[in-house]
Each structure stands twice: as structure tokens, then as C-alpha cells.
Design a protein around this motif. Structure first.
Motif, PDB file in Angstrom:
ATOM      1  N   PRO A  12       0.821  -1.214   0.000  1.00 46.36           N
ATOM      2  CA  PRO A  12       0.000   0.000   0.000  1.00 46.36           C
ATOM      3  C   PRO A  12       0.852   1.260   0.000  1.00 46.36           C
ATOM      4  O   PRO A  12       1.873   1.340   0.685  1.00 46.36           O
ATOM      5  N   HIS A  13       0.407   2.243  -0.798  1.00 42.51           N
ATOM      6  CA  HIS A  13       1.150   3.498  -0.923  1.00 42.51           C
ATOM      7  C   HIS A  13       0.157   4.611  -1.210  1.00 42.51           C
ATOM      8  O   HIS A  13      -0.762   4.426  -2.009  1.00 42.51           O
ATOM      9  N   GLU A  14       0.343   5.758  -0.584  1.00 42.88           N
ATOM     10  CA  GLU A  14      -0.579   6.881  -0.779  1.00 42.88           C
ATOM     11  C   GLU A  14      -0.078   7.797  -1.887  1.00 42.88           C
ATOM     12  O   GLU A  14       1.080   8.223  -1.885  1.00 42.88           O
ATOM     13  N   VAL A  15      -0.956   8.092  -2.847  1.00 41.61           N
ATOM     14  CA  VAL A  15      -0.657   9.013  -3.938  1.00 41.61           C
ATOM     15  C   VAL A  15      -1.708  10.112  -3.893  1.00 41.61           C
ATOM     16  O   VAL A  15      -2.877   9.879  -4.197  1.00 41.61           O
ATOM     17  N   ASN A  17      -4.539  11.954  -2.587  1.00 43.07           N
ATOM     18  CA  ASN A  17      -5.565  11.553  -1.614  1.00 43.07           C
ATOM     19  C   ASN A  17      -6.082  10.153  -1.922  1.00 43.07           C
ATOM     20  O   ASN A  17      -7.217   9.817  -1.603  1.00 43.07           O
ATOM     21  N   PHE A  18      -5.237   9.312  -2.529  1.00 43.67           N
ATOM     22  CA  PHE A  18      -5.682   8.036  -3.067  1.00 43.67           C
ATOM     23  C   PHE A  18      -4.662   6.960  -2.716  1.00 43.67           C
ATOM     24  O   PHE A  18      -3.458   7.176  -2.825  1.00 43.67           O
ATOM     25  N   TRP A  19      -5.152   5.794  -2.289  1.00 46.66           N
ATOM     26  CA  TRP A  19      -4.253   4.678  -1.974  1.00 46.66           C
ATOM     27  C   TRP A  19      -4.129   3.742  -3.160  1.00 46.66           C
ATOM     28  O   TRP A  19      -5.114   3.437  -3.836  1.00 46.66           O
ATOM     29  N   ARG A  22       1.549  -0.569  -4.724  1.00 45.97           N
ATOM     30  CA  ARG A  22       2.843  -0.385  -5.399  1.00 45.97           C
ATOM     31  C   ARG A  22       3.449  -1.749  -5.723  1.00 45.97           C
ATOM     32  O   ARG A  22       3.584  -2.612  -4.873  1.00 45.97           O
ATOM     33  N   ASP A  39       1.953   1.007 -10.481  1.00 45.56           N
ATOM     34  CA  ASP A  39       0.978   1.138  -9.411  1.00 45.56           C
ATOM     35  C   ASP A  39      -0.349   0.542  -9.868  1.00 45.56           C
ATOM     36  O   ASP A  39      -0.794   0.805 -10.999  1.00 45.56           O
ATOM     37  N   THR A  44     -11.609   1.144  -6.371  1.00 40.45           N
ATOM     38  CA  THR A  44     -12.088   2.012  -5.315  1.00 40.45           C
ATOM     39  C   THR A  44     -13.403   2.672  -5.714  1.00 40.45           C
ATOM     40  O   THR A  44     -13.524   3.196  -6.825  1.00 40.45           O
ATOM     41  N   GLU A  50     -16.004  12.714  -2.904  1.00 37.52           N
ATOM     42  CA  GLU A  50     -14.613  12.286  -3.052  1.00 37.52           C
ATOM     43  C   GLU A  50     -14.225  12.303  -4.533  1.00 37.52           C
ATOM     44  O   GLU A  50     -15.022  11.939  -5.391  1.00 37.52           O
TER      45      GLU A  50
END
Length: 294
Positions: A12-15, A17-19, A22, A39, A44, A50
Motif C-alpha cells: 500500500p502506498h498513498e498518492v 488523496n488516493f491509496w 505499489r 501502481d 475504489t 470524493e
């Protein structure tokens, strides 16, 4: 797939405001052929309040490939491009010596519930083209080579493979191939590929020599001879790779280069806000404080 060298699971990686999940780079396998970054976005469900918003940010030394399974993203860049990408199409942006782009939920969807699912991929440029002028190319879904063999569906997203060529203008020998099946089937790739090769399992399963491999992981082969494997029911996989470069690639944030000095120069340019601007965008994603060249 008896010649596996790595099995890489999504992290998991945050980009913005979105997860995302990776996949590349990985600590013991930085690249597969010229592919340096992958990625998995989503799947989602975004509510009416949102939105997917990745503000203006720079790239050098690579091409980005966006491929959606579901949803829609509006791409804007410093060349003046405004292109909405929808499922099955390809956005291919080549950064070269420097480009800035943003990726957002289109205006007409911003106040509605929406779904987003796809892949974001970076492909490093060969050394002699790292400083080329930036460009953008969009391929509609119906322009990509697609065919069926023994009930298995194939689509060539980029590059050349199995006697087909994608219209996406790549800059080194590579391939990105989608394979889908609703029934359990044997797939024989054999020695048709070249360079390095890997398989990403999006959904379903793959079986080889008594081993069953589940989704959301990359299987990296020791060489491009994938031979044959069994694809499970309702399975989608992506086979990608190509000729590796003779030189190492370094990465910092959104920058990829064969020379660390190029990364330092790009970092300073972005801090000084000397990259080209995107018309209609006023945001600025700051250079990360934490991070290092890798």
C-alpha cells in the motif's frame, strides 16, 4: 513459470488523496526491462464528495502509461493536452527533458459517486533519448491489437509481441500484453518474448508446475521464456518486459535518469518553479522533504 526469480506482492502506498498498490520498484528488483514503476489503482468506490486529484507534478526521463479498467481520469499537461482517458484506452506521455501534468476526476463526475480502477506505469527512456522533447499520445481502445486463441483473449497494449504491434510510440524494445480467460486454459508463450519478462496477476489465478499463484502480485522470470502455464477461470493477467538498458537507472520522486546529476538538476528546477506550467492549473506539489535517489 519454473524459472521464477522474484514474486513481488502489492504494497500500500498513498498518492495524493488516493491509496494504490505499489508493485515496482521493489527493493531487490528495481526494473523489468525498461519498466521502472507500476501502481495498481483501486478498485475504489469514490463517493459524491470524493475525487481523484493528483495536482501538477513533474517528470523527466520516462514515459507514463495510464490504462484503466473502470472509471475516468482527466489528464492535463504543460504541452496544452487535455485528454480524458476511459477504460481500455491508453494515455502515453513522454517526459523527456521535463513535463508537468495533473490527473483528476473529470468535472462532470466530481459531484457523483464514481469507481476507479487501473494501472499507472512508468517506462524509462533509453539514455540517448532522456533529454528528448516531451510529447503526448492517446490510443483509443479499438486501435489496440486484440485477438483470441483457443478461447483466450489477448490485447497488446504497448510494444511488440506474438506477431502484433501496438500503435503506442515506444522508444525501446518492450511489450505489455493483456491476457484474459473465462475458462481454465493452457497458455503457451514459449520463447516468443525477449529481454526480461514478468507477469502481473490482476484477478483469478495462474498455475504452473503444481504451484498456484494468486492475484495482486508480479511473477518475475529469470529470462523471457515463459514456456506454458495454466490460466484459471475468470482470470486477467498482464505480461510485460523487454530489453534491459546497459546502464543503471536512478529514481527520485517522479524523476528517472541514468545520471544522478540530472536528478539533482530536475529537483532544483522544480523547487525554483522553472518547469513549464499547465494552463488553468494553479496548484504546486512540493518536492518531497524525505527521500533519496535510489
Amino acid at each position: 513459470m519454473s524459472n521464477l526469480s522474484h514474486i513481488i506482492e502489492e504494497r500500500p502506498h498513498e498518492v495524493g488523496n488516493f491509496w494504490v498498490g505499489r508493485l515496482l520498484p521493489f527493493r531487490t528488483k528495481r526494473m523489468v526491462g525498461p519498466f521502472t514503476f507500476i501502481d495498481h489503482m483501486g478498485p475504489t468506490q469514490l463517493q459524491d464528495y470524493e475525487n481523484f486529484d493528483v495536482g501538477p507534478h513533474p517528470h523527466i526521463g520516462l514515459s507514463t502509461l495510464t490504462y484503466l479498467f473502470e472509471g475516468s481520469i482527466m489528464h492535463r499537461d504543460s504541452l496544452g493536452t487535455q485528454m480524458e482517458i476511459q477504460p481500455g484506452a491508453v494515455n502515453w506521455m513522454t517526459a523527456g527533458n521535463g513535463i508537468v501534468h495533473s490527473e483528476r476526476t473529470p468535472d462532470y463526475l466530481r459531484n457523483s459517486p464514481k469507481f476507479l480502477h487501473g494501472l499507472q506505469i512508468w517506462v524509462a527512456l533509453p539514455k540517448h533519448l532522456e533529454q528528448m522533447e516531451p510529447s503526448f499520445f492517446h490510443a483509443e481502445a479499438d486501435t489496440l491489437p486484440a485477438w483470441e486463441e483457443d478461447g483466450v483473449q489477448y490485447k497488446l497494449i504497448a510494444g511488440e509481441a506474438l506477431g502484433h504491434q501496438s500503435p503506442v510510440p515506444v522508444y525501446s524494445p518492450l511489450f505489455l500484453l493483456e491476457i484474459k480467460s473465462t475458462a481454465k486454459k493452457t497458455v503457451k508463450i514459449g520463447s516468443s518474448l525477449f529481454g526480461e519478462a514478468a507477469m502481473y496477476i490482476l484477478e483469478g489465478s495462474v498455475e504452473s508446475e503444481g504451484n498456484v499463484y494468486e492475484p495482486k502480485r508480479i511473477l518475475v522470470a529469470k529470462d523471457a521464456s515463459l514456456c506454458e502455464f495454466t490460466i484459471g477461470e475468470n482470470t486477467t493477467i498482464y505480461i510485460f518486459g523487454g530489453e534491459p538498458f546497459p546502464e543503471e537507472r536512478f529514481m527520485f520522486w517522479n524523476f528517472v535518469a541514468s545520471d544522478k546529476e540530472m536528478l539533482e538538476e530536475a529537483k532544483q528546477r522544480w523547487q525554483d518553479q522553472l518547469f513549464p506550467k499547465i494552463e488553468g492549473e494553479t496548484g504546486f506539489v512540493p518536492l518531497p522533504v524525505i527521500g533519496k535517489v535510489s
